[in-house]
Motif scaffolding. Sequence first.
Motif, PDB file in Angstrom:
ATOM      1  N   ASP A   1       0.819  -1.211   0.000  1.00  0.00           N
ATOM      2  CA  ASP A   1       0.000   0.000   0.000  1.00  0.00           C
ATOM      3  C   ASP A   1       0.858   1.269   0.000  1.00  0.00           C
ATOM      4  O   ASP A   1       0.529   2.247  -0.671  1.00  0.00           O
TER       5      ASP A   1
ATOM      6  N   ARG B   1      -2.455  -2.468  -6.413  1.00  0.00           N
ATOM      7  CA  ARG B   1      -1.925  -3.702  -5.822  1.00  0.00           C
ATOM      8  C   ARG B   1      -1.745  -4.795  -6.867  1.00  0.00           C
ATOM      9  O   ARG B   1      -0.749  -5.522  -6.847  1.00  0.00           O
TER      10      ARG B   1
ATOM     11  N   THR C   1       2.049   1.606  -3.496  1.00  0.00           N
ATOM     12  CA  THR C   1       1.001   2.056  -4.422  1.00  0.00           C
ATOM     13  C   THR C   1       0.793   3.563  -4.340  1.00  0.00           C
ATOM     14  O   THR C   1       0.579   4.218  -5.357  1.00  0.00           O
TER      15      THR C   1
END
Length: 94
Positions: A25, A35, A28
């Motif tokens: 995360d 993901r 990202t």
Amino acid sequence: MYTLAQLEKQQIGLRIPQYLIDEIDMFTKQFAINRTDIVIEALRSYLAQQKSIAFYEKFDKSVQEAKKIIDKELPETTLGDLIDELNHSTNSPI
């Protein structure tokens, strides 16, 4: 090259430790990707690495065998001998 059918994505379920999800995360957000793309690239990279390792292990084994033949530790074989060996092998597709 892959066909369109091979490129089609299919949903699967994975159980991933929370610390890895947290790292994914963060990644990202930093690089504005999702993901799925991270997991796909990680799998692609892992599989390529494993194929490379397998290739070089087989190559190393062949080089070691060739060295033994050169050093007269193994008898020289002809192409005919190799074909005969393959034809009589229980694992041979020939």
